[in-house]
Design a protein around this motif. Structure first.
Motif, mmCIF file in Angstrom:
data_model
loop_
_atom_site.group_PDB
_atom_site.id
_atom_site.type_symbol
_atom_site.label_atom_id
_atom_site.label_comp_id
_atom_site.label_asym_id
_atom_site.label_seq_id
_atom_site.Cartn_x
_atom_site.Cartn_y
_atom_site.Cartn_z
ATOM 1 N N GLU A 214 0.819 -1.371 0.085
ATOM 2 C CA GLU A 214 -0.046 -0.091 0.052
ATOM 3 C C GLU A 214 0.705 1.367 -0.020
ATOM 4 O OE1 GLU A 214 -3.231 0.839 -0.260
ATOM 5 O OE2 GLU A 214 -3.437 -1.613 -0.847
ATOM 6 N N ASN A 215 1.858 1.137 0.737
ATOM 7 C CA ASN A 215 2.734 2.316 0.561
ATOM 8 C C ASN A 215 3.636 2.611 -0.809
ATOM 9 O OD1 ASN A 215 3.517 3.953 3.216
ATOM 10 N ND2 ASN A 215 3.317 1.669 3.885
ATOM 11 N N LEU A 216 3.832 1.659 -1.455
ATOM 12 C CA LEU A 216 4.433 1.662 -2.826
ATOM 13 C C LEU A 216 3.548 2.300 -3.825
ATOM 14 C CD1 LEU A 216 6.665 -1.666 -3.059
ATOM 15 C CD2 LEU A 216 7.235 0.530 -2.567
ATOM 16 N N ILE A 217 2.171 1.682 -3.639
ATOM 17 C CA ILE A 217 1.183 2.178 -4.780
ATOM 18 C C ILE A 217 0.460 3.349 -4.318
ATOM 19 C CG2 ILE A 217 0.904 -0.129 -5.694
ATOM 20 C CD1 ILE A 217 -1.809 -0.443 -4.115
ATOM 21 N N TYR A 218 1.054 3.907 -3.102
ATOM 22 C CA TYR A 218 0.044 5.151 -2.807
ATOM 23 C C TYR A 218 0.212 6.461 -3.685
ATOM 24 C CZ TYR A 218 -1.107 9.299 0.374
ATOM 25 O OH TYR A 218 -1.588 10.450 0.846
ATOM 26 N N ALA B 183 11.156 4.076 -4.187
ATOM 27 C CA ALA B 183 10.392 2.874 -5.227
ATOM 28 C C ALA B 183 9.142 3.704 -5.267
ATOM 29 C CB ALA B 183 10.501 1.742 -4.400
ATOM 30 N N ARG B 184 8.653 4.187 -4.358
ATOM 31 C CA ARG B 184 7.146 4.747 -4.507
ATOM 32 C C ARG B 184 7.439 5.691 -5.420
ATOM 33 N NH1 ARG B 184 4.655 6.914 1.102
ATOM 34 N NH2 ARG B 184 6.862 8.247 0.882
ATOM 35 N N ALA B 185 8.123 6.818 -5.354
ATOM 36 C CA ALA B 185 8.646 7.768 -6.545
ATOM 37 C C ALA B 185 8.485 7.298 -7.917
ATOM 38 C CB ALA B 185 9.636 8.599 -6.206
ATOM 39 N N LEU B 186 9.362 6.078 -8.141
ATOM 40 C CA LEU B 186 9.398 5.415 -9.398
ATOM 41 C C LEU B 186 8.143 4.948 -9.986
ATOM 42 C CD1 LEU B 186 12.903 4.088 -8.944
ATOM 43 C CD2 LEU B 186 12.591 6.172 -10.279
ATOM 44 N N MET B 187 7.496 4.320 -9.040
ATOM 45 C CA MET B 187 6.283 3.657 -9.402
ATOM 46 C C MET B 187 5.239 4.440 -10.455
ATOM 47 S SD MET B 187 5.918 0.594 -8.545
ATOM 48 C CE MET B 187 4.246 0.371 -8.910
ATOM 49 N N LYS B 188 5.286 5.605 -10.185
ATOM 50 C CA LYS B 188 4.497 6.629 -11.102
ATOM 51 C C LYS B 188 5.218 6.900 -12.452
ATOM 52 C CE LYS B 188 4.857 10.849 -8.428
ATOM 53 N NZ LYS B 188 4.179 11.753 -7.671
ATOM 54 N N ARG C 71 5.448 -4.724 -12.287
ATOM 55 C CA ARG C 71 5.857 -3.537 -11.990
ATOM 56 C C ARG C 71 6.563 -3.253 -10.879
ATOM 57 N NH1 ARG C 71 8.903 0.688 -13.691
ATOM 58 N NH2 ARG C 71 8.238 2.749 -12.935
ATOM 59 N N ILE C 72 6.064 -3.583 -9.754
ATOM 60 C CA ILE C 72 6.399 -3.410 -8.316
ATOM 61 C C ILE C 72 7.758 -4.161 -8.079
ATOM 62 C CG2 ILE C 72 6.135 -4.135 -5.921
ATOM 63 C CD1 ILE C 72 3.028 -3.547 -6.364
ATOM 64 N N ALA C 73 7.907 -5.559 -8.498
ATOM 65 C CA ALA C 73 8.903 -6.198 -8.455
ATOM 66 C C ALA C 73 10.086 -5.494 -9.169
ATOM 67 C CB ALA C 73 8.865 -7.493 -8.829
ATOM 68 N N GLU C 74 9.869 -5.103 -10.540
ATOM 69 C CA GLU C 74 11.045 -4.454 -11.247
ATOM 70 C C GLU C 74 11.549 -3.184 -10.387
ATOM 71 O OE1 GLU C 74 10.927 -1.511 -15.186
ATOM 72 O OE2 GLU C 74 9.556 -2.895 -14.682
ATOM 73 N N VAL C 75 10.417 -2.254 -9.811
ATOM 74 C CA VAL C 75 10.904 -1.207 -9.230
ATOM 75 C C VAL C 75 11.691 -1.478 -7.933
ATOM 76 C CG1 VAL C 75 10.151 0.964 -7.804
ATOM 77 C CG2 VAL C 75 9.215 0.351 -9.908
ATOM 78 N N LEU C 76 11.372 -2.711 -7.227
ATOM 79 C CA LEU C 76 12.111 -2.994 -6.099
ATOM 80 C C LEU C 76 13.391 -3.443 -6.319
ATOM 81 C CD1 LEU C 76 9.251 -4.612 -4.038
ATOM 82 C CD2 LEU C 76 10.260 -2.575 -3.481
#
Length: 958
Positions: free
Chosen positions: A501-505, A860-865, A569-574
């Motif tokens: 939830e923190n990553l996709i916030y 990582a949260r910043a890169l998600m978007k 996508r989450i796995a890639e960013v992590l």
């Protein structure tokens, strides 16, 4: 409101642009003016503006209830004078008319309506009038029930509106204002201080009309019966209405002081919680206790004076209320004896006055509450109306996707000052072109950090401007900077939810379809999944529709099509930020319920078998002590060996087992509590002898996990008080304390040589006894370890390993990590463990993570978007220099890869970065370097160019 694409501003001519800016400025000023009036208007005007139709309706109901109330006062007189005393009934056969009436009407309407009623004898009339009185009582009760229910709903609706507006204003506070307010105080005002307003809002107009109407009706009735009695009642009421409010003025002042001191107390307690590490490391806990004692003392004396005055006023009010019946009995009785007043009238007057003090008292109380809540309202409004509020239009959700930033971002002669007037940056000018990577270097607070904050709209500029495609950054919609820019600071704020939830916030910009709907994203304005009551109440309360349960994730912003692709996508960013292995470790430390995770138990048992085969090899034989029900496990504490499972109830946790009645009885019956008591005493004696002079935080003491420096004096006192080894003569606190020490003992870790084979064998027999008898006594107490069963209470690591790593083995954890990695890869369980890691609860502000993990999560949260501009403001300061370089290189490589992969995507702009570096040598990886010194931009250029010669950049990288 639709968001104008940023490219449209760039195409405007200079004159047209200035006109548009002037128009926006005027609109902003008008809105600010209206907004200020809205929040600073008087409480009653605020209530009336939002509830006028409802207030008119309920006031109409109140007026309609007054005739019924008057009739209920008049009817007892008719009952006493008529059928009871016999007035009008001269003989037993005499009758009177009941319910007869005549309504005159004009001749063209028939001349009138007449009903002759019913002729009833004396007893029948008594029954009829009594039943009528009962009916009037029921009707009055129903009126009160409806009025109270309606105004209660109205009050709660307005309280919901007010709280929503306050939180809405918090979201629009200028960033600088948050440095001057305390979060606990703001939360307390929203939660507690406006709570009394909700109860009063429903009464604001209804209560004075309803209670005043009842009091006036009763007074009119009394005057009609006897003028003198009416004057007596009116005089007492007048005294109450004048004297009591004057006495209550001091109460208002005390109430205001009580509220302010309580708010300050809440803020100080919040500061203590936030700075608990500083309190512990500086030994200021006693100072904090003294400060809290001072504050509580002030609150005590304020409240004590408040109660003294409050109950004196209550005494005076009750005294005046009781004086009037005394005068009624005296004066009214004299009138009745002299024949100036009949008995029925006297009874009716006394009955009417019996109801009079209640509405008068409630009216006085209402006036007290009015003054009190008006003070609260004004105080709250003052706190929620700072200068520089953000225009709500800038936070309006756009109707479609936000256009990318395809034009350069220009910093023109920007100067920034802090709250004290000190210069943060002076006259800085540069340009960030799409796809360009810019590094800034310099000492801490050299000016680079302030520019990064300004680019993210976290700090206002004092002079100059930042233009996004020709538009000042403070005028562009928040949707643009929020979706197309990303900011990473050194202390990222994490929510107390799962890691996922923190990553996709950063992707939650607008609601989509309802969760569970497999259709396309759908219309965000479609409310079909909500009940009519939810929608109606939200609108009536001035709230947005309750859509928080919708799927808010912007999949397109993340560059994916659906939730399944989002996981990839989450796995890639992590992987990019170096968190993938950490997430796996978090997953292994997590607990999974097999009922909600499919056939996870079968796969875990398969992995357990694979581990058994590997560790059975000679080179790994000493690496793990397997959980064997028939063997004492040296890597578990004594409590862990007794329970040999995972607690399902708190009283079966290993750290509370010494207080468990079942275990204590079992140990006593086996005559094992005495030896464990002596073992605990020996541990305490040894610890005091070895570590009495150590300071908190000493690594030797930390190894002894069952005792702390603060507890050493306690055990020293217990040993002195109970200076013998016999448990039978020791106090209960001493027995429990020493048993607790014994229960926490682990021989390989603590190495005091206190466990022999005989004691291990006795403990093993107790384990078998507990495992046999406990399921019958309490089947929901413990999940026992079983070699061929999945344990829902154990972590994935414990379930797969089914044992504990041996203490003190060189590179043991690294070897185990490699074993886990190979097994998870071979059994294709990486996805399961990774998902478990993403569900890991990070704690309040991410405190269950390390500082480096928190910073990586923020990046990582910043890169998600996939922002058009990534701003990193010393965002990796907790990492080692080598790790910073490695993460930075991977981020830049992923950015370049994203640019190449998005060549055909017209909704994507080139990915630019603005990075405030901790290590100046990393600047060589960027296209351009900005060098700041003493709040000024002193150098700029390509790294290779600046590195030549005696530049400031060259001296920094050396």
């Amino acid at each position: 409101m639709s968001v104008i694409p940023i490219t449209d501003f760039a195409s405007l001519g200079e004159q047209e642009y200035e006109q548009n800016r002037a128009h926006r400025g005027e609109r902003h000023r008008r809105h600010q003016k209206a907004d200020a009036i809205d929040m600073h208007e008087r409480l009653f005007r605020y209530i009336w503006r939002h509830t006028r139709p409802q207030q008119m309706w309920i006031l109409t109901i109140v007026v309609l209830s007054m005739p019924i109330y008057f009739l209920s006062l008049d009817l007892p007189k008719r009952i006493v004078n008529g059928p009871i005393q016999g007035n009008g009934f001269t003989t037993a056969e005499t009758t009177q008319t009941f319910l007869g009436f005549s309504i005159p009407l004009p001749a063209f309407l028939g001349g009138g309506i007449t009903f002759d009623g019913f002729d009833l004898d004396r007893m029948s009339m008594l029954v009829a009038l009594s039943l009528t009185f009962l009916a009037l009582v029921c009707i009055n009760g129903l009126f009160k029930f409806y009025i109270n229910t309606y105004k209660g709903r109205l009050g709660e609706r307005m309280l919901r509106r007010l709280r929503f507006e306050l939180v809405d204003r918090v979201l629009r506070f200028p960033i600088g204002h948050f440095r001057r307010v305390r979060a606990p105080e703001v939360a307390t005002m929203v939660k507690d201080e406006v709570e009394p307003l909700g109860g009063f809002i429903g009464d604001a107009f209804v209560s004075p009309v309803f209670l005043g109407g009842q009091a006036l009706t009763a007074m009119i009735f009394i005057v009609v019966q006897n003028v003198w009695l009416g004057l007596i009642a009116g005089s007492i009421v007048l005294i109450q209405a004048i004297v009591i409010p004057k006495l209550r003025r001091r109460l208002l002042e005390l109430g205001k002081q009580r509220q302010l001191t309580a708010r300050e107390l809440a803020g100080r307690v919040g500061e203590i919680v936030d700075s608990i590490a500083d309190v512990r490391t500086n030994d200021t806990s006693n100072y904090e206790r003294a400060g809290i004692s001072n504050r509580l003392g002030r609150i005590f004396f304020i409240r004590y004076e408040f109660y003294q005055r409050k109950f004196f006023i209550k005494f005076l009010n009750n005294f005046l209320a009781q004086v009037t019946p005394f005068l009624f009995y005296l004066v009214g009785g004299a009138f009745a004896i002299s024949g100036q007043l009949d008995i029925g009238q006297l009874v009716a007057v006394i009955a009417a006055y019996k109801d009079l003090p209640s509405p008068i008292k409630e009216l006085i109380d209402w006036d007290q509450r009015r003054l009190d809540v008006e003070i609260k309202y004004d105080q709250v409004m003052e706190q929620f109306a700072p200068d520089g509020m953000i225009d709500p239009a800038r936070q309006t959700r756009p109707e479609g996707p936000v256009a990318p930033v395809t034009e350069p971002i220009t910093v023109e002669a920007v100067t920034m000052l802090d709250d004290t007037g000190a210069t943060l940056v002076e006259n800085a000018s540069f340009e960030i072109s799409p796809g360009r990577h810019i590094a800034t270097i310099g000492e801490v607070n050299s000016g680079a950090e302030a520019i990064a904050d300004a680019l993210a709209r976290l700090q206002p500029t004092s002079a100059g401007r930042i233009l996004v495609a020709g538009t000042p950054i403070d005028e562009v919609p928040e949707a643009l900077t929020g979706q197309r820019f990303a900011y990473v600071g050194s202390e990222p704020t994490l929510l107390n939810v799962s890691l996922r939830e923190n990553l996709i916030y950063a992707l939650k910009h607008a609601p989509g379809h309802a969760v569970g709907n497999d259709s396309a994203r759908g219309d965000a304005d479609d409310l079909s999944d909500l009940t009519a009551l939810q929608v109606d109440e939200a609108r009536a309360s001035g709230n947005v529709p309750p859509l928080a349960d919708r799927d808010w994730i912007d999949y397109a912003g993340a560059g994916v099509a659906d939730a399944q692709a989002l996981n990839a996508r989450i796995a890639e960013v992590l992987r990019t930020v170096g968190l993938e292995n950490d997430v796996v470790d978090l997953g292994l430390r997590s607990r999974l319920d097999p009922e909600t995770h499919g056939h996870i138990s079968d796969r875990v048992l398969e992995a357990r078998e694979a581990v058994r085969k590997i560790v059975s090899a000679p080179e790994y034989r000493d690496l793990i002590d397997v959980f064997d029900p028939e063997q004492f496990n040296p890597q578990l504490s004594i409590a862990g060996n007794l329970v040999f499972g995972r607690a399902r109830k708190p009283d079966w946790a290993t750290d509370t087992l010494a207080e468990n009645a079942f275990v204590r009885k079992t140990l006593h019956d086996a005559e094992l509590d005495g030896p464990l008591f002596k073992l605990g005493r020996r541990i305490a004696e040894t610890m005091i002898e070895l570590f009495a002079d150590l300071q908190p935080g000493n690594p030797f003491l930390e190894q002894m996990s069952f005792i702390t420096v603060d507890e050493l004096p306690v055990y020293r006192q217990l040993l002195t008080k109970d200076g013998h080894d016999a448990m039978e003569t020791a106090s209960e606190p001493a027995v429990t304390a020493f048993l607790r020490l014994a229960m926490a003992y682990i021989e390989p870790q603590h190495r005091l040589g206190l466990l022999d084979d005989a004691l291990r064998a006795r403990l093993l027999r107790i384990r078998h006894q507990i495992s046999r008898t406990l399921p019958n006594e309490d089947p929901r107490a413990v999940w026992f370890y079983a070699p061929d069963e999945f344990n829902p209470g154990a972590t994935l690591r414990d379930n797969i390993l089914f044992g504990r790593a041996a203490h003190g083995i060189a590179n043991g954890e690294k070897t185990l990590r490699n074993i886990f990695k190979s097994i998870l890869n071979r059994l294709e369980m990486n996805d399961v463990v990774f998902e478990a890691g993403l569900e890991f609860e990070v704690g309040s502000n991410g405190r269950r993570l390390t500082s480096s993990q928190r910073q990586r999560v923020g990046l990582a949260r910043a890169l998600m978007k996939r922002p058009d501009l990534l701003i990193v403001n010393r965002g990796l300061s907790a990492l080692s220099a080598r790790s910073q370089t490695r993460v930075l290189q991977r981020v830049l490589a992923s950015v370049d890869g994203a640019k190449e992969g998005d060549e055909a995507n017209e909704t994507r702009a080139a990915f630019a970065t603005f990075w405030v570096l901790m290590n100046a040598r990393n600047a060589e990886h960027f296209d351009e370097v900005l060098v700041f010194e003493n709040a000024r931009l002193v150098e700029r250029g390509a790294p290779a160019d600046l590195a030549q010669g005696g530049s400031r950049y060259a001296s920094l990288i050396d």
